[in-house]
Design an enzyme around this catalytic site. Structure first.
Site, PDB file in Angstrom:
ATOM      1  N   ASP A 277      -2.328   3.494   6.932  1.00 33.61           N
ATOM      2  CA  ASP A 277      -2.629   1.852   6.486  1.00 33.61           C
ATOM      3  C   ASP A 277      -3.592   1.079   7.206  1.00 33.61           C
ATOM      4  OD1 ASP A 277      -3.661   0.246   4.400  1.00 33.61           O
ATOM      5  OD2 ASP A 277      -1.864  -0.321   3.970  1.00 33.61           O
TER       6      ASP A 277
ATOM      7  N   HIS B  49      -2.653   3.164   1.308  1.00 31.96           N
ATOM      8  CA  HIS B  49      -3.097   2.128   1.403  1.00 31.96           C
ATOM      9  C   HIS B  49      -2.661   1.950  -0.066  1.00 31.96           C
ATOM     10  CE1 HIS B  49      -4.034  -2.708   0.871  1.00 31.96           C
ATOM     11  NE2 HIS B  49      -4.913  -2.211  -0.108  1.00 31.96           N
TER      12      HIS B  49
ATOM     13  N   SER C 159      -2.071  -5.536  -2.106  1.00 33.09           N
ATOM     14  CA  SER C 159      -2.850  -6.087  -0.674  1.00 33.09           C
ATOM     15  C   SER C 159      -2.890  -6.850  -1.086  1.00 33.09           C
ATOM     16  CB  SER C 159      -3.990  -5.525  -1.066  1.00 33.09           C
ATOM     17  OG  SER C 159      -4.485  -4.849  -0.060  1.00 33.09           O
TER      18      SER C 159
END
Length: 440
Positions: free
Chosen positions: A369, A400, A256
């Protein structure tokens, strides 16, 4: 990115000193089990009868009812008690009851004072200690270490593979994450580290500075350098002096926000053998954040949640404001993070920066995601098209956290105990050990 909104009400421990001695013959475990049964029957007046005076004020029956409603909206109806255990926390006896709800298992922690009154109540996702099947515990060892910058971490070292070994630094997403990047019952960095260790690859994961030293970020101006980048470089420094590690084969894996920052890190760490980008934004942070909030609002069934999300979106929109300056109060910005942080990120273009590098890259994305979407993945692909040392993998069923699911993803999915998919571990190990993932 923002951590997935669990919308689970965590009733913080409210610990009160004993007011008077009272002999109660009932066992705390039996009392705690009865409390859960009363909540399940929505007998909130009865459930609060054994609260101590402080908790009665903080959590009267009407607030207890609201909290229970929030829990069951996300976790589903209560089903049954699965198991209980006890522990000691200072002068409190704490009973931990693992409860099965329709959509997730939650741990209810009930703290009893010396008078066997309820002094604290906390609901949180139940954490499983089970390791994924692809992990072979006999094939590695783990060692507690401290980064040169002072952060505590864990070095996972294969014991069956021949040294010196390739090694990976694991770089967090946003928020004050621990070394396992724990979210609810899930520990994706632990899964990745031990999965790689079972395949002959060492790794270093560590607690994030915002978790260990939060006081350094209070009432301060800072950027991702102080939050993430300096400690990532410190982790690489530690690995370079370890005798088990091949310093020519050091990789950095970022998830991320951590993945978004990898090209920026590589400009300062040119000897890194490869970058592994997991679910990383390729667009301006404000765009990704507002898309995420729009999605959560669309799937929410609660008007209270929708109002909260709308307020968060207003904060995210301020990141686009040309008038944003260091004088903008942090309280008006996402997560209360100061303007210096967002101003530092605003001109940064991750794919364009990556295009200037010669460093090999592996870019992975889960198609389910909702926090970082396929839009970002396709942008990484478009900007880096034609690069022979950049590989892209898209996984249809993964979210995710690179954990599998089906259908439309809801925030409650993160409350279900799962593991990083084996195909991801296999792909990581294959790329790291291949000639494409090494510098000459």
């Amino acid at each position: 990115m923002l951590q997935p909104s669990l919308w689970i009400c965590a009733l913080l421990f409210l610990l009160a000193a004993p007011l008077f001695a009272q002999k109660v013959p009932t066992d705390p475990t039996a009392l705690a089990s009865r409390l859960i049964e009363q909540l399940a029957k929505e007998d909130f007046t009865g459930a609060s009868e054994r609260f101590n005076d402080r908790l009665k004020v903080a959590l009267p029956p009407d607030k207890l009812a609201t909290a229970w409603k929030l829990i069951t909206e996300q976790a589903g109806p209560f089903k049954k008690i699965l198991k209980t255990r006890t522990e000691k926390d200072r002068q409190y006896d704490v009973v931990i009851i693992t409860c099965a709800f329709e959509k997730a298992n939650l741990d209810a922690k009930v703290a009893y004072d010396a008078q066997q009154k309820v002094a604290g109540l906390l609901f949180s996702p139940a954490v499983s200690s089970d390791l994924p099947t692809y992990v072979r515990p006999a094939s590695y060892r783990e060692e507690d270490v401290q980064l040169p910058g002072g952060l505590p971490g864990t070095l996972a070292v294969p014991i069956e593979a021949k040294a010196p070994l390739p090694a990976v630094v694991l770089l967090h997403g946003s928020g004050p994450g621990d070394r396992d990047q724990t979210l609810g019952p899930n520990k994706p960095f632990r899964d990745i580290a031990l999965g790689l260790a079972s395949r002959g690859i060492a790794s270093l994961r560590y607690d994030k500075r915002t978790r260990v030293r939060p006081e350094q970020f209070q009432n301060a101006t800072y950027t991702v350098r102080e939050e993430i980048l300096d400690d990532a470089r410190s982790a690489l420094t530690l690995l370079r002096v370890r005798p088990e590690v091949d310093r020519r084969r050091l990789f950095v894996l970022g998830h991320s926000l951590g993945g978004m920052l990898l090209p920026r890190l590589a400009r300062e760490e040119s000897e890194v053998a490869g970058l592994i980008v997991l679910a990383a934004p390729a667009r301006p942070f404000a765009d990704v954040l507002t898309d995420q909030l729009d999605y959560l609002s669309a799937v929410s069934t609660s008007e209270v949640e929708k109002a909260q999300l709308a307020a968060l979106k207003q904060q995210a929109e301020r990141l686009r404001d040309p008038g944003l300056s260091e004088a903008t109060p942090a309280a008006q910005l996402p997560s209360g993070v100061p303007a210096s942080y967002w101003l530092d990120l605003r001109p940064y273009d991750p794919p364009a920066t990556a295009r200037t590098l010669q460093t090999p890259m592996l870019i992975l994305q889960g198609e389910r995601d909702y926090q970082v979407t396929r839009t970002d993945f396709e942008l990484w692909k478009r900007v880096l098209a034609g690069r022979s040392n950049v590989k892209f993998n898209l996984y249809a069923q993964l979210n995710h956290l690179f954990m599998a699911g089906e259908g439309q993803i809801l925030p409650s999915e993160y409350l279900t105990s799962s593991h990083v998919a084996q195909v991801v571990i296999d792909d990581l190990a294959k790329w790291i050990t291949s000639s494409a993932g090494k510098r000459p």
